[in-house]
Design a protein around this motif. Structure first.
Motif, PDB file in Angstrom:
ATOM      1  N   ASN B 232      28.678  36.614  34.615  1.00  0.00           N
ATOM      2  CA  ASN B 232      29.561  36.653  35.881  1.00  0.00           C
ATOM      3  C   ASN B 232      31.144  36.324  35.523  1.00  0.00           C
ATOM      4  OD1 ASN B 232      30.758  36.311  38.254  1.00  0.00           O
ATOM      5  ND2 ASN B 232      28.988  35.382  39.345  1.00  0.00           N
ATOM      6  N   ARG B 234      33.457  35.836  37.388  1.00  0.00           N
ATOM      7  CA  ARG B 234      34.182  34.802  38.215  1.00  0.00           C
ATOM      8  C   ARG B 234      33.977  33.494  37.739  1.00  0.00           C
ATOM      9  NH1 ARG B 234      34.108  39.748  39.343  1.00  0.00           N
ATOM     10  NH2 ARG B 234      31.878  39.654  40.167  1.00  0.00           N
ATOM     11  N   GLN B 237      37.019  33.455  35.079  1.00  0.00           N
ATOM     12  CA  GLN B 237      38.537  34.056  35.702  1.00  0.00           C
ATOM     13  C   GLN B 237      38.132  34.126  37.324  1.00  0.00           C
ATOM     14  OE1 GLN B 237      41.472  34.475  37.188  1.00  0.00           O
ATOM     15  NE2 GLN B 237      41.988  34.400  34.953  1.00  0.00           N
ATOM     16  N   ASN B 239      39.827  35.028  39.750  1.00  0.00           N
ATOM     17  CA  ASN B 239      40.152  36.458  40.348  1.00  0.00           C
ATOM     18  C   ASN B 239      39.708  37.652  39.946  1.00  0.00           C
ATOM     19  OD1 ASN B 239      41.910  35.089  42.367  1.00  0.00           O
ATOM     20  ND2 ASN B 239      42.702  34.110  40.821  1.00  0.00           N
ATOM     21  N   SER B 240      38.872  37.388  38.846  1.00  0.00           N
ATOM     22  CA  SER B 240      38.510  38.956  37.967  1.00  0.00           C
ATOM     23  C   SER B 240      37.769  39.933  39.294  1.00  0.00           C
ATOM     24  CB  SER B 240      37.813  38.511  37.019  1.00  0.00           C
ATOM     25  OG  SER B 240      37.106  39.722  36.546  1.00  0.00           O
ATOM     26  N   ILE B 241      38.290  41.011  38.934  1.00  0.00           N
ATOM     27  CA  ILE B 241      37.355  42.162  39.621  1.00  0.00           C
ATOM     28  C   ILE B 241      36.129  42.847  38.906  1.00  0.00           C
ATOM     29  CG2 ILE B 241      38.997  42.748  41.614  1.00  0.00           C
ATOM     30  CD1 ILE B 241      39.921  45.319  40.054  1.00  0.00           C
TER      31      ILE B 241
END
Lengths: 469, 303
Positions: B232, B234, B237, B239-241
């Motif tokens: 996962n 997130r 990070q 703010n990762s998409i």
């Protein structure tokens, strides 16, 4: 339904059957394609939207969107227009209505299979030529070649003396797209590797757009605009300039997609120069069409097909201005690989090309069904949802691309670029969803046209009649 | 006119492509990837079958002598299709091809018998050239002995990992091509002409929604970070998409116990809402899982 014509005798199939079959298929693929686009955009804005399963992962869905739009919507709309424009321009009937119906059937089956496999992860890993090579062969020999035979034979048996510019494009572009498919996918067939593969990937990606999607869309406008407005084409000679300039200049700049790759420098420089020369056919086309509609600009407001058509032609202006210059090294270093390019690609496919095809599908379906459009209000709803949705998408992705380019040049940590782009990702999702919604309405409108549209008397055009509701 | 443009864009560049000499990077990619990626006859279910194994050897599998620094060997079990430049040696470039034949004996490789390759260096006119060597002939390294010497901890599923990268289509967001701008100062040196000889597909990528990965293992070589980030993104990070790739773990963890994804997500949700201070532990992946192969490929090839 239309399936019964698969086994009927050719002379028993009413003219226009293939057009109708292709027309409704293309609208359906447009809905699928834009729906997938909206879904993917939602995942880029909200990464945990539908998560934890392989099938709905972004990587599995993204290319299904692209190929559903290119090979489903756009190419089927092309086939649809060829099925009715080519005979009309030759003052004859389609060479084989039955072959046309079979092409449409095989196309739907083959593309569904190919995209289903791609969805599961059966890919060649090559952008735009993602379909595995057995499916590529189906596309060439099951779809493009039968389509070509039908169009070429119809042109050959024409009852007019010359060949109108639209048919020049149709005949040549099918021939060229077959070559492009075979050469582009030869990397998979013959295990060509390394730079050769990388180059052929973008050679295909460039040429499938340059020798198929944009010129055939332009060819459609050469038919629809004079037909709708009643004005003759401004200049057939400028049309020929457009045609030969496409062949000469649009078939060579493939390597401008790979300016950072270690390709030979002469090839990249040559490609950039040729890329600017694309402006010659582009300007010829736009000028020719806008001079043709001269004196009938009121139709841009009053007539839905003209509205779509002219919007597509007007969108070709920013498209070509971007396209001609963004591929030079002076500009490409800033925008390469950013959302700017995504915006540009949607300007080409959803903006310029799709608008021209939408107009032709509206016009052709009414002609072949011999029924007037069911609802102008719904058609206008379609127009405004697609154009506003597209503009939201285009503008937001252009801004996102400029942010990304700035981040790239000034060495901003990548995650800060992702954070800065977030609002534009939401905007792109809203825009894409609007386009999808408009297309669902369109399918309903065309379905109701087939069932309840006012019958068009023989010898009249649908757009000449007043609406009865 | 169509023929002229086809000559200029296809025929003329082929002379440049055929003269590209393979570098060490190119040889390493080609030998560790195997014949091709994506769907193929050797891998009809795109599960990473029919791909070679890359092993890191610190001992000679035949003599048992210490090798320092350790070398990479590429193990093709019998039946595994050979790498593209072994089948088509012209892909190596003229000099590397002649070295591969004269010193490397690569013309003796056979798919049926299996093969072990390594990369060696030779001096040509004062320059050091890397060339492929068929170690099963030149050094007597058999497939079994090489795998036994390396053991699981020194075996890297590079070929299978690249296949996961290809079929999960990571290249829609990540590029493998740092650009000729300031870009490379962050993402590392752009590839040389001979860096992808024999690679299929090159997967350069064109639409970058995420960092370039060509040299990612030089920036971050932590297997634990990679595990958390793939399970996962997130977790490491916020703010990762990037999508979650937890499904690459498969059904069971390293001890053969079933992975309870529903429970994990529930606990993660509590963490995300701030109800608990720590996120749940990421399961240890099974030795034959896809995620192991993917991380192997990243940490071995993307340096």
């Amino acid at each position: 339904m239309l399936f019964k014509y698969l086994t009927a005798k050719n002379e028993d199939i009413p003219p226009g059957t293939a057009t109708i079959y292709f027309g409704f298929s293309s609208i359906l693929w447009f809905i699928i394609g834009t729906g997938l686009g909206s879904f993917n955009a939602a995942k880029l804005a909200f990464p945990d939207f539908v998560t934890g399963t392989e099938l709905f992962a972004f990587g599995h869905m993204r290319q299904v969107h692209v190929l559903a739009v290119i090979l489903g919507w756009i190419s089927m709309a092309f086939a649809m227009t060829m099925m009715y424009m080519t005979p009309a321009l030759g003052n004859t009937r389609l060479w084989s209505e039955k072959l046309g119906v079979w092409t449409a059937f095989l196309w739907n089956v083959g593309l569904s299979l190919g995209l289903f496999l791609l969805w599961l992860g059966f890919t060649s890993g090559r952008e735009y030529s993602d379909l595995i090579w057995p499916i590529d062969l189906v596309v060439v020999f099951g779809v493009l070649l039968p389509l070509g035979i039908n169009v070429w034979m119809t042109i050959a048996q024409r009852k007019t003396q010359g060949i109108y510019i639209t048919n020049w494009f149709f005949g040549a572009c099918i021939f060229m797209v077959i070559i492009v498919f075979l050469v582009g996918n030869s990397a998979e067939l013959f295990n060509l590797t390394g730079l050769t593969e990388g180059y052929l990937t973008f050679w295909f990606a460039h040429n499938v757009l340059g020798l198929w999607i944009t010129p055939v869309a332009a060819a459609i406008a050469y038919y629809t605009i004079p037909k709708l407005s009643g004005n003759p084409l401004y200049s057939h000679r400028i049309g020929h300039l457009h045609f030969w300039a496409i062949i000469a200049f649009y078939s060579t700049p493939a390597s401008h997609h790979l300016l950072s790759a270690p390709l030979p420098e002469w090839l990249k420089s040559f490609a950039s120069v040729e890329g600017v020369l694309i402006l010659i056919p582009a300007v010829a086309f736009v000028a020719n069409i806008l001079l043709t509609i001269k004196g009938r600009w009121s139709m841009f407001v009053e007539n839905i097909e003209t509205k779509f058509s002219i919007t597509g032609v007007l969108l070709a202006i920013p498209l070509n201005m971007q396209g001609g210059f963004q591929q030079t090294r002076a500009i490409n270093w800033y925008v390469h690989g950013t959302g700017w390019i995504v915006a540009h690609a949607h300007l080409a496919l959803l903006g310029m090309s799709s608008f021209l095809e939408i107009a032709a599908v509206y016009f052709g379906l009414q002609q072949m069904l011999k029924r007037k459009l069911y609802s102008l209000a719904l058609a206008n709803f379609h127009y405004w949802f697609v154009i506003i949705g597209f503009c939201i998408y285009w503008i937001s992705m252009t801004i996102a691309g400029l942010i990304q380019g700035g981040g790239k040049i000034y060495e901003v940590p990548y995650i800060d670029v992702v954070i800065a782009e977030h609002p534009y990702m939401i905007a792109r999702w809203i825009g894409g969803t609007m386009v999808f919604t408009g297309n669902v309405v369109w399918l309903y409108n065309m379905y109701m046209t087939a069932r309840e549209g006012t019958v068009v008397p023989k010898g009249r055009y649908a757009h000449e009649l007043a609406y009865e509701r | 006119m169509f023929g002229l443009s086809m000559s200029i864009t296809l025929f003329f560049p082929s002379f440049d492509f055929i003269s590209a000499e393979s570098t060490w990077v190119g040889l390493d990619k080609a030998l560790s990837n195997g014949r091709t990626m994506g769907w193929s006859f050797e891998d009809p279910l795109v599960r990473g079958d029919g791909k070679p194994l890359t092993v890191i050897l610190d001992k000679d599998p035949k003599t048992g002598e210490t090798i320092d620094p350790p070398v990479r060997a590429y193990v093709y079990k019998p039946g595994t299709p050979l790498a593209s430049p072994i089948n088509h040696p012209n892909n190596l470039g003229p000099t590397v091809k002649s070295l591969g034949f004269s010193k490397g004996k690569i013309d003796q490789a056979s798919k049926e018998a299996g093969a072990v390759f390594t990369i060696s260096y030779a001096d040509v006119n004062g320059e050091e050239w890397a060339y492929p060597e068929l170690a099963s002939v030149t050094r007597g390294w058999t497939v079994e002995a090489t795998l036994a010497t390396a053991g699981d901890e020194n075996t890297r599923y590079v070929g299978k990992g690249k296949q996961v990268y290809t079929t999960e289509q990571c290249w829609w967001c990540h590029t493998l091509l740092p650009e000729h701008t300031q870009d490379w100062q962050v993402f590392g040196w752009p590839p040389y002409q001979g860096d992808m000889n024999g690679e299929m597909p090159t997967a350069f990528g064109s639409d970058r929604k995420a960092p370039d990965l060509l040299h990612v293992a030089s920036r971050n070589s932590s297997r634990e970070w990679m595990m958390m980030h793939f399970f996962n993104p997130r977790l490491v990070q916020p703010n990762s998409i990037m999508p979650r790739f937890d499904y690459l773990w498969g059904k069971v963890d390293v001890n053969g116990n079933p992975i309870d994804y529903a429970k994990w997500r529930k606990e993660y949700e509590a963490y995300r809402k701030g109800e608990v201070a720590y996120p749940p532990e990421v399961p240890e992946y099974a030795r034959d899982s896809e995620i192991r192969a993917l991380i192997d490929w990243i940490l071995t090839s993307l340096k």
